[in-house]
Design a protein around this motif. Structure first.
Motif, PDB file in Angstrom:
ATOM      1  N   ARG B  72      44.491  34.575  37.035  1.00 14.99           N
ATOM      2  CA  ARG B  72      43.761  35.823  36.855  1.00 14.99           C
ATOM      3  C   ARG B  72      43.524  36.404  38.241  1.00 14.99           C
ATOM      4  O   ARG B  72      42.838  35.804  39.079  1.00 14.99           O
ATOM      5  CB  ARG B  72      42.436  35.593  36.139  1.00 14.99           C
ATOM      6  N   CYS B 241      38.105  36.716  38.187  1.00 14.80           N
ATOM      7  CA  CYS B 241      39.366  36.414  38.857  1.00 14.80           C
ATOM      8  C   CYS B 241      39.141  35.507  40.061  1.00 14.80           C
ATOM      9  O   CYS B 241      38.513  35.919  41.036  1.00 14.80           O
ATOM     10  CB  CYS B 241      40.054  37.696  39.316  1.00 14.80           C
ATOM     11  N   SER B 244      41.987  37.399  44.561  1.00 13.60           N
ATOM     12  CA  SER B 244      42.007  38.852  44.684  1.00 13.60           C
ATOM     13  C   SER B 244      43.051  39.287  45.698  1.00 13.60           C
ATOM     14  O   SER B 244      43.367  38.560  46.640  1.00 13.60           O
ATOM     15  CB  SER B 244      40.645  39.386  45.132  1.00 13.60           C
ATOM     16  N   THR B 258      38.836  35.206  45.728  1.00 14.06           N
ATOM     17  CA  THR B 258      37.970  36.374  45.590  1.00 14.06           C
ATOM     18  C   THR B 258      36.684  36.214  46.405  1.00 14.06           C
ATOM     19  O   THR B 258      36.239  37.139  47.094  1.00 14.06           O
ATOM     20  CB  THR B 258      37.620  36.603  44.112  1.00 14.06           C
TER      21      THR B 258
END
Lengths: 253, 285
Positions: B72, B241, B244, B258
């Motif tokens: 993700r 997530c 990133s 992230t």
């Protein structure tokens, strides 16, 4: 908006008329209207019989008479036109309550009124017993060109969305002190309409993009069911009865 | 591919701490590698993707990005960074510039478009753009029907997709009568029904009230698919997530965990990204 009204035209119920497939009801409606239009105007009794047939359908569909009468108001412009005919037509004249009226005009007015009214009532019954999505499915199953079914699908879906957008623009206008009272307000309203058009056009592009992203290849598959022979027989009973009446009217003429 | 519930739902509302801890030790940006084997092609592989619009405006200047199966990833970046342009390359709506895009090993070229569009489900920002059919059920059926699926199999897919976004009871309503949050979830269902390998969400949390935002997060976490999420909502990126990517001026400016990216004020400032007032990712575990 048109689509918004159309949603509200449907009157859910569990009657045999509601259960008929949309395509059979569409065909029955169109045939009935054609038969009514082909009936000689002098056969007044035939139109009475048609009205009885429609009243029967309304009773089976459990559509109350006041509802039908209220919706018949859309016919008012035609009525006004028909009322003028006896005054404007030429030829033989009769006196009614001191007014000199044309006989031909009276017949013409009757012709327009009776046929339009029956057509309107028949459409009201169709709309009240068939929801919009079902009508689209019916049209598609009757092999109406895909592109037209798709355009109507979008109209049904986005009528309210665009109506809301228009409303928000109006509120925003009025919140800044705009008052659309006279002709001088027209340029402002026209510019709003232009902005709405561009927004809708851009939305169209975005919708198309979203459709392509889900593999759109030119057809929108609406899923409907085939009509059974029994359904066709039931639905076509109305135009068949009307056709018998019409033929009798021509024979007796 | 399917979208069964995987049990991630239990972690909703917090960041994925165990995974964050793991990354800090090994330092790789790809974390969700449980069950991934080396021979499974990445869900998304972009190499040197560059694109200029017909009017001459160049939006992408050579983007390299790899997203493994089941990851993700949040795609962050200021307005005008080229995020939407990049997204439209993932399913071949835009093409013709330099570079290549592969989806699950399949190159995005004209002959593969239909399969690519099955594998990449894009959820657009305005659900009214995505939901164009008279009822939610018709809309969810649109994608799979375009793939030639009919009858009982189509019904089953529609029911599964609607159940996954918890909209089963609203299937026969017109989209217009749904709340905004429900419409956004219905839009997710329309791509789920195509059983995609990757779901790409464009600003999934925009215009949602906090409850709808949380409900959508729960649903997204419960899906067993690769997710690429374009967003400005940095806390949402952190919540959903583990990894990133910052896209800035048409190139990848940063790629990493992230939490690390959001903890770097200079990096964020250089890319016109800002955390909401009072939000400090370093405080969260």
């Amino acid at each position: 908006m048109g689509a918004g009204h159309a949603h509200r035209l449907y009157r859910p119920a569990a009657s045999p008329v509601h259960r008929l497939s949309p395509q059979s009801k569409l065909v029955a409606t169109v045939l009935f209207v054609f038969v009514v239009v082909s009936t000689p105007r002098e056969a007044v009794w035939a139109f009475g019989l048609y009205a009885v047939l429609l009243a029967g359908v309304a009773a089976v569909a459990r559509i109350p008479a006041p509802l039908v009468l209220r919706r018949m108001l859309v016919e008012v412009p035609f009525v006004l036109f028909a009322v003028l005919m006896p005054f404007l037509s030429q030829g033989e004249r009769v006196d009614v309550l001191g007014l000199s009226l044309s006989v031909n005009g009276l017949w013409a007015a009757w012709n327009v009124l009776a046929k339009a009214t029956l057509g309107v009532v028949c459409s009201i019954l169709l709309a009240a017993t068939t929801d919009l999505r079902a009508l689209l499915v019916g049209l598609e199953r009757l092999h109406m060109p895909q592109i037209m079914v798709q355009i109507m699908t979008f109209m049904v879906r986005y009528g309210d969305v665009i109506g809301d957008e228009m409303d928000r623009m109006r509120i925003a206008r009025e919140s800044r002190g705009f008052q659309g009272r006279d002709v001088r307000a027209l340029p402002v309203v026209a510019r709003s309409a232009g902005a709405l058009f561009i927004r809708s056009y851009e939305r169209g592009e975005r919708v198309h993009l979203a459709m392509l992203s889900r593999g759109y290849t030119g057809t929108i598959p609406l899923r409907g069911e085939a009509t059974t022979a029994a359904q066709w027989r039931t639905a076509l009973a109305l135009p068949a009865a009307a056709l018998l009446t019409c033929i009798t009217a021509w024979v007796l003429r | 591919m399917s979208f069964h519930t995987t049990g991630h739902g239990a972690q909703v509302g917090t960041t994925d701490r165990s995974e964050d801890g793991m990354t800090i030790t090994d330092g790789t940006p790809e974390r969700l590698d449980a069950g991934r084997t080396p021979d499974v092609p990445p869900s998304l592989q972009l190499e040197g993707v560059a694109y200029a619009y017909p009017d001459g405006h160049q939006a992408l200047f050579g983007v390299d990005l790899q997203v493994g199966r089941g990851e993700r990833v949040a795609l962050l970046g200021p307005n005008g960074a080229g995020k939407t342009t990049l997204v439209l390359h993932l399913n071949g709506i835009l093409a013709g510039g330099a570079g290549s895009v592969h989806v699950g090993g399949l190159p995005v070229v004209k002959d593969n478009l239909q399969e690519v569009r099955r594998r990449v489900g894009i959820v657009f920002q305005d659900p009214d753009d995505q939901l164009f059919m008279p009822t939610v059920r018709d809309d969810v059926a649109f994608g799979p029907a375009n793939l030639g699926i009919r009858g009982a199999e189509l019904d089953a897919r529609v029911d599964r997709a609607l159940a996954a976004v918890r909209l089963g009871d609203l299937a026969d309503r017109p989209p217009y009568h749904l709340s905004f949050g429900q419409r956004r979830r219905a839009a997710v269902a329309t791509v789920l029904a195509m059983e995609p390998e990757v779901i790409v969400l464009d600003e999934p949390s925009s215009n949602l009230d906090p409850a709808s935002r949380r409900e959508l997060a729960q649903i997204l976490l419960s899906l067993d698919v690769t997710i690429l999420m374009v967003t400005h909502d940095l806390p949402y990126a952190l919540e959903l997530c583990p990894r990133s990517v910052i896209l800035s001026d048409g190139v990848i400016a940063a790629d990493g965990p992230t939490k690390e990216i959001l903890s770097d004020p200079d990096l964020l400032a250089a890319n016109r990204l800002e955390l909401p007032f009072g939000f400090d990712p370093r405080v969260l575990g």
